[in-house]
Design a protein around this motif. Structure first.
Motif, short mmCIF file in Angstrom:
data_model
loop_
_atom_site.label_atom_id
_atom_site.label_comp_id
_atom_site.label_asym_id
_atom_site.label_seq_id
_atom_site.Cartn_x
_atom_site.Cartn_y
_atom_site.Cartn_z
N THR A 89 0.81 -1.22 0.00
CA THR A 89 0.00 0.00 0.00
C THR A 89 0.84 1.26 0.00
O THR A 89 2.01 1.26 0.40
N ASP A 90 0.22 2.32 -0.48
CA ASP A 90 0.76 3.67 -0.46
C ASP A 90 -0.26 4.50 0.31
O ASP A 90 -1.46 4.36 0.10
N CYS A 119 -2.43 6.90 -2.33
CA CYS A 119 -3.17 6.50 -3.53
C CYS A 119 -4.67 6.39 -3.23
O CYS A 119 -5.09 5.95 -2.17
N CYS A 152 -6.10 2.91 -2.49
CA CYS A 152 -5.63 2.44 -1.19
C CYS A 152 -6.49 3.04 -0.08
O CYS A 152 -6.85 2.36 0.90
N TRP A 158 4.67 0.39 0.33
CA TRP A 158 5.14 0.43 -1.06
C TRP A 158 4.87 1.82 -1.63
O TRP A 158 3.90 2.02 -2.36
N ARG A 160 4.59 4.60 -4.01
CA ARG A 160 4.57 4.53 -5.47
C ARG A 160 5.62 5.43 -6.11
O ARG A 160 6.08 5.16 -7.23
N GLU A 161 5.99 6.51 -5.44
CA GLU A 161 7.02 7.41 -5.98
C GLU A 161 8.42 6.81 -5.88
O GLU A 161 9.37 7.36 -6.41
N THR A 181 6.40 10.82 -0.47
CA THR A 181 5.60 9.68 0.00
C THR A 181 6.42 8.75 0.87
O THR A 181 5.94 8.25 1.89
N THR A 187 3.68 -3.60 -9.17
CA THR A 187 3.81 -2.44 -10.05
C THR A 187 2.86 -1.31 -9.67
O THR A 187 2.93 -0.23 -10.26
N GLY A 188 1.97 -1.55 -8.73
CA GLY A 188 1.02 -0.52 -8.32
C GLY A 188 0.37 -0.87 -7.00
O GLY A 188 0.56 -1.97 -6.46
N THR A 189 -0.38 0.08 -6.47
CA THR A 189 -1.04 -0.13 -5.18
C THR A 189 -2.53 0.18 -5.29
O THR A 189 -2.93 1.02 -6.10
N THR A 248 -1.90 -3.75 -3.95
CA THR A 248 -1.73 -5.09 -4.49
C THR A 248 -1.99 -6.06 -3.35
O THR A 248 -1.29 -6.04 -2.34
#
Length: 260
Positions: free
Chosen positions: A132-133, A136, A139, A161, A163-164, A176, A224-226, A228
């Motif tokens: 998670t971020d 986002c 999230c 996690w 994202r930046e 972040t 690759t993204g949040t 996940t």
């Protein structure tokens, strides 16, 4: 384009390329075992790539290689590489998915629960890992249902996690990352985490923390993204889900409740 650029030569869904092998005598090549040959072939393509695993593949004559968040298949002689999912047509199973699940489970089993931020019942029916971020949108939407997840018997084990990434192109900590460090270093992590999900900036704090290591772990696991969401067996279930959708996804994968 594949992330990190090391597979830029294989931009198609499935491809085969001839490796530029490092120069060495023929008798040395003959003495090398297939795993060493495969390793040298991958490093010959991208010298700085971090190889996590090399194992014989279900595809005869090939080895499966997990490296820097990618899964590829390399011929035992080091001459060819395949990218894409390997499907067993007889069983209709995605063999690549099974490889990834086993790898994720093994890696996540090493991550202490004390390095995660956990929301859930005392005796959950299911546990999932959520990369998670704090910023986002999806999230935050997921965390809005945290009480509903708890009522459904699901424990959300959050892993950081950003994202930046950890550092900017200038080499400075990203905003972040800095915010998530403050959350993980807060006296009350769960309260700071929930507040951050509501857009409230946490009190600045630093300490020995797992945020960078967890980001790096996510990269190695192909995140690759949040968000996940990963099941206990290492299967990626998806991104944003409601409790009902998550339970349905778990049951569809044949994942039984804890103790069930």
């Amino acid at each position: 384009m594949f992330k990190n650029g090391w597979l830029a030569l294989c931009a198609s869904v499935v491809c085969a390329v001839a490796f530029a092998q490092p120069a060495r005598a023929a008798d040395d090549a003959a003495k090398a075992g297939p795993e060493d040959t495969v390793r040298q072939a991958v490093l010959g393509l991208a010298s700085k790539v971090k190889i996590e695993s090399i194992r014989p593949a279900p595809l005869p004559g090939f080895y499966q290689v997990i490296a820097s968040g990618q899964l590829v298949y390399v011929s035992a002689d080091g001459k060819y590489m395949l990218t894409g999912n390997l499907i067993d047509l007889s069983s209709k199973k995605d063999m690549s998915d099974l490889v990834w699940a086993d790898f994720r489970k093994a890696q996540l089993d090493k991550l202490p629960v004390t390095d995660r931020i956990v929301f859930g019942p005392a005796k959950p029916r299911y546990k999932v890992t959520v990369f998670t971020d704090v910023n986002c949108g999806y999230c935050r939407a997921l965390h809005q249902h945290v009480d509903d997840f708890t009522k459904a018997g699901i424990a959300l084990e959050y892993v950081a996690w950003p994202r930046e990434g950890v550092t900017s192109t200038a080499g400075n900590p990203t905003p972040t990352y800095t915010e998530m460090v403050s959350v993980w270093c807060a006296a009350d992590r769960k309260a700071a985490f929930s507040a951050a999900k509501e857009g409230k900036q946490p009190k600045s704090a630093t300490c020995a923390n797992p945020v960078k290591d967890e980001f790096d772990l996510g990269v190695r696991l192909g995140v690759t993204g949040t968000p996940t969401i990963v099941a206990e067996d290492g299967t990626v279930l998806g991104g944003y889900m409601t409790p009902d959708q998550l339970i349905e996804a778990l049951q569809k994968r044949g994942i039984k409740p804890i103790g069930g």
